[in-house]
Write an enzyme that holds these catalytic residues in place. Structure first.
Site, PDB file in Angstrom:
ATOM      1  N   ALA A 179     119.187 123.095  95.672  1.00 12.08           N
ATOM      2  CA  ALA A 179     119.819 122.321  95.878  1.00 12.08           C
ATOM      3  C   ALA A 179     120.973 121.787  96.051  1.00 12.08           C
ATOM      4  O   ALA A 179     121.718 122.167  94.973  1.00 12.08           O
ATOM      5  CB  ALA A 179     119.213 121.202  95.706  1.00 12.08           C
ATOM      6  N   CYS A 180     121.410 121.264  96.914  1.00 11.13           N
ATOM      7  CA  CYS A 180     123.538 120.363  96.908  1.00 11.13           C
ATOM      8  C   CYS A 180     123.103 118.893  97.665  1.00 11.13           C
ATOM      9  O   CYS A 180     121.887 118.829  98.155  1.00 11.13           O
ATOM     10  CB  CYS A 180     124.698 122.103  97.852  1.00 11.13           C
ATOM     11  N   ASP A 181     123.960 118.259  97.549  1.00  7.67           N
ATOM     12  CA  ASP A 181     124.822 117.590  98.023  1.00  7.67           C
ATOM     13  C   ASP A 181     123.996 117.537  99.095  1.00  7.67           C
ATOM     14  O   ASP A 181     123.342 116.096  99.640  1.00  7.67           O
ATOM     15  CB  ASP A 181     125.773 116.797  97.913  1.00  7.67           C
ATOM     16  N   SER A 233     124.689 125.491  99.989  1.00  8.28           N
ATOM     17  CA  SER A 233     122.899 126.221  99.539  1.00  8.28           C
ATOM     18  C   SER A 233     122.460 127.351 100.077  1.00  8.28           C
ATOM     19  O   SER A 233     121.476 128.047  99.523  1.00  8.28           O
ATOM     20  CB  SER A 233     122.716 124.919  98.810  1.00  8.28           C
ATOM     21  N   ILE A 257     119.438 117.666  97.139  1.00 12.38           N
ATOM     22  CA  ILE A 257     119.379 116.826  96.776  1.00 12.38           C
ATOM     23  C   ILE A 257     118.204 115.726  96.564  1.00 12.38           C
ATOM     24  O   ILE A 257     117.156 115.503  95.958  1.00 12.38           O
ATOM     25  CB  ILE A 257     120.189 116.943  95.143  1.00 12.38           C
TER      26      ILE A 257
END
Length: 588
Positions: A386-388, A394, A419
């Site tokens: 999970a990333c922005d 990711s 996320i």
């Protein structure tokens, strides 16, 4: 007091990141539409490469209606799923029709607002709907709420956003005329490395840049954050003057950064030496100054920020248009390189050697060659990076771990996601960057978490594989051998009423170990409570079994001398846990 201040700063940082992520999550899925509009504009308007009056009629409707509605739809969906998406799109129509300018910013307000309102409606009335009337209520509620919000958008929000947009456009014009645009990079470059890059580019600069393109045909704003020059300069400096893994990994990072457009890959190189912020800031300012001086600009956002995407969005109506863009990138890279190189050469100790501790890429091959057991630990059935934005770094991290999982013969699915799109799943293992873990836990509080510094080079991946394979520690330590003083006869566990996993700052290992032990206890039908505790907060009594790594055992014994203590090589090894559970069962 200091802990409270740190917590407040962390909470504020998480809120800022959440706001920025919400803005960018509305625009990023629709970048394709912006690029399509940019290509359409570049080709078919009267000043385009292939002027075509018929095809050019699509330019204005796409910018006025399609793109804002897509953004509103996506913004509603982020908040409340499909129902929020429909309401967000309807609500966005109000601000579109109520103004005479492209309503990208209005859509970024109305979309989430529509999603939030329908979400609150469902929370209040969903359990009060009589059986058989669900579809009727759901359809009419979405329609009527969307209708009401569209009217509000037309009458109130649209004009307000129109005024704000005009004010921001005037502000941008003042900055441009005053030749101050380069100063924006003093804030943009540090914010990027704090994982606000997508929020800045797609949440702020893209809407403003689109407004400029509709008037001037190009915008310098698309280049401020997307310029790969500053990051390229830092990576070049590490390639020539770095040490250890930082030096050896930098050439590969250059390819991923400059051609692939994944800027996150250079963030760890800057964060390991905070003075490197000076290099990227100077590179960003000088690059933007060059863009402004030569009149550079793009027709549409360059996403990702690779040289390929940037050149694709560069107007080719003159040689100078291309030269101005390339010059800004080259100057940014050159200035950043000079300063970064000076910093590395001036640092006699060159502490970047600690980067090697974060890489350890050879462990994957060892895992395969040593023939690790491939039976997965029950409980974790999927792994999510999970990333922005759920893209870029990711996706690459997920690809790296997916390969390791496959080589180990594990069945867990490895995916990546934004996320904001995480689902709360107790059987999920979520891998995030350390800066973003707090936000991820808010979205999925019951999941298992592992934080890494760098998605692309992390020793934690091998730890994850080892844990899921039922084999802790490094490959060289397939099983842990108990020393004589560590043997625990059954009578030593006779009065144990709880198990405590005491850990240091690497709490991810304790979290995964807790899951392993809990599964073993459940399998044996033992109802022994198990919890994890930081070694500094350890509270145990005579009926507690405290499990620690060897390096922490003495501290645990000093803190809780009356407890039963057990030392292991790695918290994530389960061979000894099986022995403990078997001994506990004998006492029942």
């Amino acid at each position: 007091m200091e802990q409270a201040q740190v917590a407040n700063k962390s909470s504020l940082k998480a809120k800022v990141q959440k706001l920025g992520s919400t803005l960018s999550s509305m625009v990023m899925p629709n970048i394709g539409a912006l690029i399509a509009w940019g290509v359409l504009t570049a080709l078919f308007i009267p000043d385009g490469y292939l002027p075509n009056e018929s095809f050019a009629t699509m330019v204005s409707p796409m910018l006025t209606y399609l793109i804002p509605i897509l953004i509103g739809y996506t913004g509603g969906k982020v908040i409340a799923g499909d129902r929020g998406a429909v309401v967000g799109a309807i609500a966005t129509m109000g601000v579109i029709v109520g103004t005479d300018i492209p309503m990208l910013l209005g859509a970024m307000i109305m979309g989430p607002l529509g999603g939030w309102v329908i979400k609150k409606f469902d929370e209040m009335f969903q359990d009060k709907i009589r059986a058989g009337f669900e579809m009727l209520v759901n359809n009419f509620s979405a329609g009527l709420i969307g209708f009401a919000l569209a009217l509000i958008g037309f009458v109130a929000i649209g004009p307000v956003v129109n005024t704000l947009t005009e004010a921001m456009a005037s502000g941008v014009e003042v900055i441009v005329n005053a030749h101050l645009i380069p100063l924006a990079n003093v804030f943009i470059e540090p914010a990027k490395i704090l994982f606000l890059n997508n929020a800045i580019n797609h949440g702020i600069l893209t809407p403003l840049g689109t407004e400029q393109v509709s008037e001037f045909g190009k915008s310098i704003l698309y280049l401020l954050e997307a310029n790969p020059g500053p990051g390229l300069g830092v990576l070049l400096a590490f390639t020539l003057f770095g040490k250890g893994a930082a030096k050896s990994s930098a050439p590969g990072a250059i390819i991923i950064h400059f051609i692939g457009g994944i800027h996150e890959i250079y963030f760890p190189y800057v964060m390991m030496k905070p003075i490197m912020f000076l290099a990227v800031i100077a590179g960003g300012v000088s690059g933007s100054f060059t863009f402004q001086l030569l009149g550079a600009g793009l027709r549409a956002p360059a996403s990702p920020g690779s040289i390929i995407a940037i050149m694709a969005m560069t107007p080719f109506n003159s040689v100078m248009s291309v030269v101005s863009v390339l010059a800004g990138i080259a100057v940014g890279a050159g200035v950043s390189f000079v300063i970064a190189a000076a910093i590395l050469k001036a640092d006699a100790k060159n502490t970047v050697d600690n980067f090697e501790e974060q890489v350890q890429q050879t462990q994957a091959a060892k895992l395969s060659s040593k023939g690790i057991a491939v039976q997965p630990v029950s409980g974790i059935n999927r792994i999510v990076f999970a990333c922005d934005a759920g893209m870029g770094s990711s996706a690459m991290g997920a690809s790296i771990l997916r390969k390791k999982v496959k080589e180990a013969g594990l069945a867990q699915q490895v995916t990546n996601a934004a996320i904001n799109n995480l689902q709360d799943d107790a059987n999920a293992l979520i891998v995030t960057q350390e800066e973003l873990q707090e936000r991820a836990k808010q979205k999925a509080p019951h999941a298992t978490f592992v934080a890494v510094e760098n998605f692309l080079n992390s020793p934690r991946y091998d730890e994850i594989v080892a844990s899921l394979s039922g084999n802790g520690g490094t490959p060289e330590k397939k099983s842990e051998t108990l020393r004589p003083e560590e043997q625990l006869p059954a009578h030593a566990l006779k009065h144990v009423s709880e198990i405590i996993l005491a850990h240091d700052d690497r709490k991810g290992s304790a979290t995964m170990a807790k899951k392993v032990v809990q599964d073993l206890l459940t399998k044996e039908s033992l109802a022994v409570p198990i919890r994890k505790s930081h070694i500094n907060d350890l509270h145990a009594n005579a009926t507690s079994l405290v499990i620690t790594k060897e390096s922490l055992t003495q501290q645990a014994k000093d803190t809780a001398p009356e407890a039963v203590h057990f030392s292991v090589n790695s918290l994530m090894g389960n061979t000894n846990y099986q022995r403990i559970v078997s001994s506990l069962k004998e006492t029942v």
